[in-house]
Scaffold this active site. Structure first.
Site, PDB file in Angstrom:
ATOM      1  N   ARG A 243       0.851  -1.174   0.000  1.00  0.00           N
ATOM      2  CA  ARG A 243       0.000   0.000   0.000  1.00  0.00           C
ATOM      3  C   ARG A 243       0.898   1.238   0.000  1.00  0.00           C
ATOM      4  O   ARG A 243       1.931   1.257   0.685  1.00  0.00           O
ATOM      5  CB  ARG A 243      -0.914   0.037   1.238  1.00  0.00           C
ATOM      6  CG  ARG A 243      -2.090  -0.916   1.189  1.00  0.00           C
ATOM      7  CD  ARG A 243      -3.117  -0.516   0.133  1.00  0.00           C
ATOM      8  NE  ARG A 243      -4.242  -1.433   0.059  1.00  0.00           N
ATOM      9  CZ  ARG A 243      -4.330  -2.495  -0.740  1.00  0.00           C
ATOM     10  NH1 ARG A 243      -3.328  -2.788  -1.548  1.00  0.00           N
ATOM     11  NH2 ARG A 243      -5.396  -3.266  -0.742  1.00  0.00           N
ATOM     12  N   GLU A 272      -3.243   7.583  -4.056  1.00  0.00           N
ATOM     13  CA  GLU A 272      -3.666   7.170  -5.395  1.00  0.00           C
ATOM     14  C   GLU A 272      -5.155   7.413  -5.628  1.00  0.00           C
ATOM     15  O   GLU A 272      -5.930   7.373  -4.676  1.00  0.00           O
ATOM     16  CB  GLU A 272      -3.286   5.694  -5.637  1.00  0.00           C
ATOM     17  CG  GLU A 272      -3.956   4.678  -4.770  1.00  0.00           C
ATOM     18  CD  GLU A 272      -3.399   3.270  -5.025  1.00  0.00           C
ATOM     19  OE1 GLU A 272      -2.179   3.051  -4.877  1.00  0.00           O
ATOM     20  OE2 GLU A 272      -4.215   2.397  -5.361  1.00  0.00           O
ATOM     21  N   HIS A 290      -1.389   0.345  -9.786  1.00  0.00           N
ATOM     22  CA  HIS A 290      -2.010  -0.616  -8.850  1.00  0.00           C
ATOM     23  C   HIS A 290      -2.608  -1.821  -9.609  1.00  0.00           C
ATOM     24  O   HIS A 290      -3.822  -2.055  -9.556  1.00  0.00           O
ATOM     25  CB  HIS A 290      -3.085   0.077  -7.995  1.00  0.00           C
ATOM     26  CG  HIS A 290      -3.392  -0.678  -6.724  1.00  0.00           C
ATOM     27  ND1 HIS A 290      -3.751  -0.071  -5.552  1.00  0.00           N
ATOM     28  CD2 HIS A 290      -3.396  -2.001  -6.448  1.00  0.00           C
ATOM     29  CE1 HIS A 290      -3.970  -0.978  -4.618  1.00  0.00           C
ATOM     30  NE2 HIS A 290      -3.749  -2.166  -5.142  1.00  0.00           N
TER      31      HIS A 290
HETATM   32  C1  8YV Z   1      -6.789  -5.031  -5.570  1.00  0.00           C
HETATM   33  C2  8YV Z   1      -4.989  -5.248  -3.813  1.00  0.00           C
HETATM   34  O1  8YV Z   1      -6.802  -5.080  -6.951  1.00  0.00           O
HETATM   35  O2  8YV Z   1      -5.811  -7.272  -2.939  1.00  0.00           O
HETATM   36  C3  8YV Z   1      -5.282  -6.190  -2.702  1.00  0.00           C
HETATM   37  O3  8YV Z   1      -4.991  -5.853  -1.534  1.00  0.00           O
HETATM   38  O4  8YV Z   1      -4.345  -4.283  -3.632  1.00  0.00           O
HETATM   39  C4  8YV Z   1      -5.437  -5.527  -5.202  1.00  0.00           C
HETATM   40  O5  8YV Z   1      -5.399  -6.887  -5.448  1.00  0.00           O
HETATM   41  C5  8YV Z   1      -7.127  -3.648  -5.121  1.00  0.00           C
HETATM   42  O6  8YV Z   1      -7.316  -3.610  -3.746  1.00  0.00           O
HETATM   43  C6  8YV Z   1      -8.389  -3.158  -5.795  1.00  0.00           C
HETATM   44  O7  8YV Z   1      -9.467  -3.944  -5.351  1.00  0.00           O
END
Ligand code: 8YV
Length: 339
Positions: A243, A272, A290
């Site tokens: 993150r 973001e 992302h």
């Molecule tokens: C997602 C992610 O695509 O699973 C996670 O924590 O960061 C990604 O796989 C994102 O959260 C959007 O849903």
């Protein structure tokens, strides 16, 4: 509750093969636009809903939950759940679930792709060729960083961290790591990846590459800031597919500008989809929007798992990937989000 009374809303498009299961439970509606659904619209939509399928880009706040009194379950199509106010959900008796396990390989592939791209200057090289600057072979053209024999520091040796360690071993790298929790898994991890658990300070000091795989929580927010950058090698390359908020992005910009580290590969950003304008100017920083889990197979598997969780919750049970658990009339936190 009668089937016709149950309303399910999804902020992601659900393919027919998966939607059929949900439609046996009630009325399914979904957001099919390619941009994230605005929160005001989502709140209106959720007023009569019992169940929500959402992505990490939907911010599910306490205010939204209090405006949606019928909501019983939030199934996040994401392993990270920092987008949801879990405490507020627990207080409101709403189950929250995530999708661990099904995106480990895709995410580690992207982390390793970023590592290779920064180390071997792949994006810079592509732009150099496309722009017609290439005049022919030169022995010092685009010299990069060797990978074999170098040290990879994995911050957060969970499932995705382990998938990263597997890749690193395949490339002949040495692995050191930090992880939350006790020492019970260390022996297996150390043996399996010829790895060593170290303190964060030791990891920062000794790693040639550092890859972040911890969740974002109050304890990991700005885990990497000015002090941490100053502990890294000047030749270190930082990779982030966890993150954005785990890194203090302003301090990252300073570290790159001051050459206190050698580069970065980023799939996630602190604010973001906004990206610090200075990051765009550095040729030794590779950026992605992302997309670490963005393969057809993985995204389908994430939706399938989220739906399994949602169905279990609507059936009145405890879903397999509950973040908080049902406890008679209320709900209690089961998994604290610590690093
Ligand atoms: C997602 C992610 O695509 O699973 C996670 O924590 O960061 C990604 O796989 C994102 O959260 C959007 O849903």
């Amino acid at each position: 509750m009668k089937k016709t009374e149950t309303k399910i809303f999804s902020t992601l498009a659900i393919p027919d093969e998966l939607a059929a299961d949900l439609r046996t439970l009630g009325n399914l509606e979904m957001w099919t636009e390619d941009v994230p659904m605005p929160n005001e619209q989502l709140t209106i939509q959720l007023k009569d809903c019992q169940a929500l399928l959402c992505s990490g880009s939907n911010r599910i706040t306490a205010e939204m939950m209090s405006a949606c009194p019928k909501l019983k379950v939030i199934a996040n199509v994401s392993v990270g759940y920092d987008n949801i106010d879990v405490d507020a959900a627990t207080k409101a008796g709403i189950l929250v679930t995530n999708t661990p396990g099904v995106l480990d390989n895709a995410t580690a592939d992207m982390a390793f792709a970023l590592l290779l791209a920064v180390a071997r200057r792949l994006v810079e090289a592509d732009q150099y060729v496309r722009s017609g600057q290439w005049q022919g072979f030169h022995p010092s053209l685009m010299l990069g960083h060797e990978i074999t024999g170098k040290v990879l520091g994995i911050v957060g040796m969970g499932r995705i961290g382990e998938a990263m360690a597997r890749r690193a071993r395949g490339f002949g790298m040495e692995v050191i790591y930090t992880r939350r929790g006790g020492q019970e898994k260390d022996e297996r991890l150390n043996e399996q990846y010829s790895a060593r658990r170290v303190s964060l300070g030791e990891l920062l000091k000794n790693s040639d590459f550092i890859s972040l795989h911890c969740p974002l929580s109050p304890t990991t927010r700005h885990l990497i800031g000015r002090v941490e950058f100053s502990q890294m090698k000047k030749t270190a390359i930082l990779i982030n597919t966890s993150r954005g908020g785990v890194i203090n992005e302003a301090e990252l910009v300073s570290a790159i500008a001051e050459k206190s580290i050698a580069g970065a590969g980023l799939d996630v950003f602190e604010f973001e989809p906004e990206v610090n304008a200075q990051l765009l100017t550095f040729s030794n920083v590779v950026l992605a929007p992302h997309i670490a889990s963005a393969t057809n197979d993985t995204r389908l598997a994430m939706k399938r798992l989220a739906i399994k969780n949602l169905i279990a919750a609507l059936d009145g049970g405890n879903p397999p990937n509950a973040i908080n658990k049902k406890n008679e009339s209320t709900v209690t936190i089961a998994v604290p989000a610590t690093p």
